[in-house]
Each structure stands twice: as structure tokens, then as C-alpha cells.
Design an enzyme around this catalytic site. Structure first.
Site, PDB file in Angstrom:
ATOM      1  N   GLU A  40       0.812  -1.213   0.000  1.00  5.90           N
ATOM      2  CA  GLU A  40       0.000   0.000   0.000  1.00  5.90           C
ATOM      3  C   GLU A  40       0.851   1.271   0.000  1.00  5.90           C
ATOM      4  O   GLU A  40       0.464   2.281  -0.599  1.00  5.90           O
ATOM      5  CB  GLU A  40      -0.944   0.011   1.199  1.00  5.90           C
ATOM      6  CG  GLU A  40      -0.251   0.002   2.555  1.00  5.90           C
ATOM      7  CD  GLU A  40      -1.243   0.079   3.703  1.00  5.90           C
ATOM      8  OE1 GLU A  40      -2.398   0.472   3.462  1.00  5.90           O
ATOM      9  OE2 GLU A  40      -0.848  -0.237   4.840  1.00  5.90           O
ATOM     10  N   LYS A  42       3.846   1.721  -1.469  1.00  8.75           N
ATOM     11  CA  LYS A  42       4.326   1.957  -2.840  1.00  8.75           C
ATOM     12  C   LYS A  42       3.199   2.452  -3.737  1.00  8.75           C
ATOM     13  O   LYS A  42       3.405   3.292  -4.608  1.00  8.75           O
ATOM     14  CB  LYS A  42       4.947   0.689  -3.403  1.00  8.75           C
ATOM     15  CG  LYS A  42       6.309   0.342  -2.803  1.00  8.75           C
ATOM     16  CD  LYS A  42       6.868  -0.926  -3.418  1.00  8.75           C
ATOM     17  CE  LYS A  42       8.181  -1.335  -2.767  1.00  8.75           C
ATOM     18  NZ  LYS A  42       8.660  -2.636  -3.302  1.00  8.75           N
ATOM     19  N   VAL A  67      -0.994 -12.079  -5.727  1.00  5.77           N
ATOM     20  CA  VAL A  67      -1.246 -13.115  -6.726  1.00  5.77           C
ATOM     21  C   VAL A  67      -1.519 -14.473  -6.077  1.00  5.77           C
ATOM     22  O   VAL A  67      -2.019 -15.391  -6.735  1.00  5.77           O
ATOM     23  CB  VAL A  67      -0.075 -13.239  -7.734  1.00  5.77           C
ATOM     24  CG1 VAL A  67       0.006 -12.002  -8.606  1.00  5.77           C
ATOM     25  CG2 VAL A  67       1.246 -13.522  -7.032  1.00  5.77           C
ATOM     26  N   SER A 129       9.906 -13.342 -17.177  1.00  2.63           N
ATOM     27  CA  SER A 129      10.787 -14.379 -16.684  1.00  2.63           C
ATOM     28  C   SER A 129      12.198 -13.811 -16.515  1.00  2.63           C
ATOM     29  O   SER A 129      12.394 -12.596 -16.514  1.00  2.63           O
ATOM     30  CB  SER A 129      10.776 -15.575 -17.637  1.00  2.63           C
ATOM     31  OG  SER A 129      11.502 -16.659 -17.084  1.00  2.63           O
ATOM     32  N   LYS A 132      17.655 -16.582 -14.933  1.00  2.10           N
ATOM     33  CA  LYS A 132      17.830 -17.598 -13.885  1.00  2.10           C
ATOM     34  C   LYS A 132      16.981 -18.851 -14.145  1.00  2.10           C
ATOM     35  O   LYS A 132      17.224 -19.903 -13.557  1.00  2.10           O
ATOM     36  CB  LYS A 132      17.451 -17.022 -12.511  1.00  2.10           C
ATOM     37  CG  LYS A 132      18.054 -15.661 -12.166  1.00  2.10           C
ATOM     38  CD  LYS A 132      19.537 -15.705 -12.009  1.00  2.10           C
ATOM     39  CE  LYS A 132      20.095 -14.386 -11.500  1.00  2.10           C
ATOM     40  NZ  LYS A 132      19.921 -13.227 -12.405  1.00  2.10           N
ATOM     41  N   TYR A 140      14.956 -19.701  -6.800  1.00  5.21           N
ATOM     42  CA  TYR A 140      14.292 -18.644  -7.575  1.00  5.21           C
ATOM     43  C   TYR A 140      14.205 -19.033  -9.044  1.00  5.21           C
ATOM     44  O   TYR A 140      13.132 -18.981  -9.659  1.00  5.21           O
ATOM     45  CB  TYR A 140      15.031 -17.320  -7.412  1.00  5.21           C
ATOM     46  CG  TYR A 140      14.586 -16.257  -8.392  1.00  5.21           C
ATOM     47  CD1 TYR A 140      13.252 -15.852  -8.459  1.00  5.21           C
ATOM     48  CD2 TYR A 140      15.492 -15.655  -9.268  1.00  5.21           C
ATOM     49  CE1 TYR A 140      12.833 -14.887  -9.359  1.00  5.21           C
ATOM     50  CE2 TYR A 140      15.085 -14.694 -10.170  1.00  5.21           C
ATOM     51  CZ  TYR A 140      13.751 -14.313 -10.217  1.00  5.21           C
ATOM     52  OH  TYR A 140      13.341 -13.366 -11.115  1.00  5.21           O
ATOM     53  N   LYS A 144      10.844 -19.923 -11.355  1.00  4.57           N
ATOM     54  CA  LYS A 144      10.533 -19.191 -12.585  1.00  4.57           C
ATOM     55  C   LYS A 144      10.477 -20.130 -13.787  1.00  4.57           C
ATOM     56  O   LYS A 144       9.697 -19.914 -14.725  1.00  4.57           O
ATOM     57  CB  LYS A 144      11.545 -18.075 -12.814  1.00  4.57           C
ATOM     58  CG  LYS A 144      11.471 -16.942 -11.803  1.00  4.57           C
ATOM     59  CD  LYS A 144      10.076 -16.317 -11.731  1.00  4.57           C
ATOM     60  CE  LYS A 144       9.756 -15.458 -12.931  1.00  4.57           C
ATOM     61  NZ  LYS A 144       8.417 -14.808 -12.792  1.00  4.57           N
ATOM     62  N   SER A 176      17.842  -1.035 -11.688  1.00  3.88           N
ATOM     63  CA  SER A 176      16.577  -1.330 -11.021  1.00  3.88           C
ATOM     64  C   SER A 176      16.818  -1.542  -9.532  1.00  3.88           C
ATOM     65  O   SER A 176      17.946  -1.783  -9.093  1.00  3.88           O
ATOM     66  CB  SER A 176      15.933  -2.577 -11.630  1.00  3.88           C
ATOM     67  OG  SER A 176      16.763  -3.709 -11.439  1.00  3.88           O
TER      68      SER A 176
END
Length: 340
Positions: A40, A42, A67, A129, A132, A140, A144, A176
Site C-alpha cells: 500500500e 508503494k 497473486v 521471466s 535464472k 528462484y 521461474k 533497477s
């Protein structure tokens, strides 16, 4: 394609999601972009930014949700035309120490996005995706890869469903949140005498945020369903990033962390028999049959671009990449990022 349409971005307040929403608004004039995320704060910060920059807030919808929660996804996806699935737990060490949480979000969450999109009649879905996922050695990457398989196989669900699913796979996003460049910059601002380097030979793929966004949106135009799209992007040595930021800095070798590779792969040799090369990207064809398509059709995409089969021993990794950036090239990129 996106004009007057409704687009939902899972993980919409992340580096990619937030920038993508703004790019869509400025360049495609969608009817609405739905920001679906669980943070919330962000969302509040993003709303304030859009208001300050005089974006029309009526063109955005902020939806708190996870999700992992399929019922909430079903509600959020009502009336949506296109979905960009960018939500994921991405930190490798965190995933190694919290495997069930990573599985719940990256695999179970992916499944929820698929079935909610089918139930709500979404036209097209692209899942984000990572390199990795190619020959993964960490949790991780494994989650993915499982997510990629779910999205590819979702095109085989017949009956009343017409939703098409594809995947975009690329490497690290320059500058990023959580990436190596802001981490190094922060240490330099703290006047640290050295920068930590896992291994002097370590290489990684890199793509700018804007290039990543454009490639994802172009893939919506190209996709037929079931493809994994891979852009042709440069790679570089991690040590060269440190030296580009400060040529006089000392490098402290700390060793590879749990679950890390020395080099990353976007397309493994095991996937070569399914891989097509186009002018600016690669496509990995689905290994399983897709209803309503013939495998040969992937050689000509929806934009009428033509691809060709790669060699049997083909592998696209950050070490054998033909486009490896030198320190001078990295400096130019860093300058471009800081001025944008």
C-alpha cells in the site's frame, strides 16, 4: 493494440511495473491501467508521483492484492484485455532461506494468474521471466522455470478458453531496485574503500528498463501463444561495472553466494532445437503442441518477421555473448541512465 484497452500489471509498483504503466499512458493511451500489488505504501507513493506529474488518475486503478489470492485476482481481472505478470519474489538468497514463500508466489501465484485470466476472458497474457530460469541452480530460477512451463502449457487448455499466453525472458535490468549498480553507488557514496565482487570472471546480461518495456509490449504484437521471447542484449563483467563507477576503487573478492552462477544463460544448449533466431531477438518454441497452431508457424510471427533455426550446439549465455560491454561502453550507459 492497447488504445482504449484495459491492462493489468501484477507487481505494478515494482521498477518494471511502475515504469511500464507510465510508458503505456504516454505512448498507447489505454482506457485504464490497473496496478495490482500488495504494498500500500508503494501504491500511495506512485499515486502521489502521478498526481504531481499531472497524469490523469482516472486512467489508473490501484488494486491492493496478492497473486496468491485467486479470488482477489478474479475480481481485479474483470473486464481486463491484457495482463503483464511481473509479480515475483526475486532475491536469490531470500528464496534459498524461504523456499515455501517463493514457491507460493512464483509458482502458485502464476497458476492463479493463468486460471483467473482464463475465467475472465483476458485476450493475451505475458509473464515476465529471467535468465535464472534457464538451467536453474537456485530456487528462484527453479520457480521461474516452473512458472514459464505453466504459462506455455496454458495455451493447450481447450474448450471455451481463447486466452493466449507467452513469456518474455531477459537478464538484469540496469539500475533497477536491488540490482548491483545502485548497490555499488550507495557504497561509493558512503566512501567505502572497496567494492565487493563475488568473482572477477562473473558476467551478467543487462537491459535498460525502457528497452525491457518496449520489448515486452512489442511481444504482445508478435505473440501467437506458447513462445518464450528473448531479446538480443549485451552482457558485461561485474568487475567492469565497479571500475566504470570508480576506476581507482579496490575490489574485494567475497565468493559466490548461495544459488549464484558464474555466468547466466538466456537460452541453454538443451533448448537449441526449439530456438529460432530473428533480427533482434530469439524465440523458444513450445515443446508441446498448441491447439490451432502448427510449430512451423512460429517461424513467422504476427508481425510477419521471419526467424530461422539456430545451430544444434547453440547456447546464448553472458560469457559467450558476442556483445560484451567494455568499461568505456558501461560508462556511456551509466551516463545515459543518470540523464534520463
Amino acid at each position: 493494440m492497447f488504445k482504449n484497452k484495459i491492462i493489468l500489471i501484477t507487481g505494478g509498483t515494482g521498477s518494471f511495473g511502475g515504469a511500464c504503466a507510465k510508458y503505456l499512458y504516454k505512448n498507447y493511451k489505454p482506457k485504464k491501467t490497473i496496478i495490482f500489488s500488495r504494498d500500500e505504501l508503494k501504491q500511495y507513493e506512485m499515486q502521489n508521483f502521478l498526481s504531481r506529474e499531472r497524469y490523469d488518475l482516472d486512467k489508473f486503478r490501484f488494486f491492493i492484492g496478492d497473486v496468491r489470492d485467486r479470488s482477489r485476482l478474479n475480481l481485479a481481472l474483470n473486464g481486463v484485455d491484457f495482463v503483464i505478470h511481473a509479480a515475483a519474489l526475486k532475491q536469490i538468497p531470500t528464496a534459498e532461506y524461504n523456499p515455501q514463500e517463493c514457491i507460493n508466489t512464483n509458482i502458485n501465484g502464476a497458476s492463479n494468474v493463468i486460471f483467473s485470466s482464463l475465467e475472465q476472458g483476458v485476450k493475451k497474457v505475458i509473464a515476465m521471466s529471467t535468465d535464472k530460469a534457464s538451467s536453474p541452480i537456485n530456487l528462484y530460477g527453479a520457480t521461474k522455470l516452473a512458472s514459464d512451463k505453466l504459462f506455455v502449457s496454458a495455451n493447450s487448455l481447450g474448450g471455451k478458453y481463447s486466452t493466449r499466453f507467452s513469456v518474455v525472458r531477459y537478464g538484469n535490468v540496469l539500475n533497477s531496485r536491488g540490482s548491483v549498480i545502485p548497490f555499488f553507488k550507495k557504497l561509493l557514496e558512503m566512501n567505502k574503500s572497496s567494492l565487493p565482487i563475488t568473482d572477477l570472471k562473473m558476467t551478467r546480461f543487462f537491459i535498460s528498463l525502457q528497452e525491457g518495456i518496449k520489448f515486452v509490449l512489442e511481444s504482445f504484437h508478435r505473440m501467437q501463444g506458447g513462445e518464450i521471447f528473448i531479446p538480443k542484449i549485451p552482457s558485461c563483467y561485474i568487475k567492469d561495472i565497479a571500475l566504470a563507477l570508480n576506476p581507482n576503487i579496490k575490489l574485494k573478492i567475497i565468493g559466490i553466494r548461495p544459488g549464484e552462477k558464474l555466468h547466466e544463460s538466456l537460452c541453454s544448449q538443451a533448448e537449441a532445437h526449439l530456438t529460432l533466431e530473428f533480427k533482434k531477438h530469439y524465440v523458444i518454441e513450445p515443446a508441446i503442441w498448441q491447439p490451432g497452431t502448427n510449430v512451423r508457424t512460429y517461424r513467422v510471427d504476427k508481425r510477419k518477421e521471419r526467424g530461422k533455426k539456430v545451430k544444434k550446439d547453440f547456447e546464448y549465455n553472458s560469457f559467450n555473448n558476442k556483445d560484451i560491454l567494455k568499461i568505456a561502453d558501461i560508462k556511456k550507459l551509466l551516463k545515459k541512465i543518470s540523464s534520463s
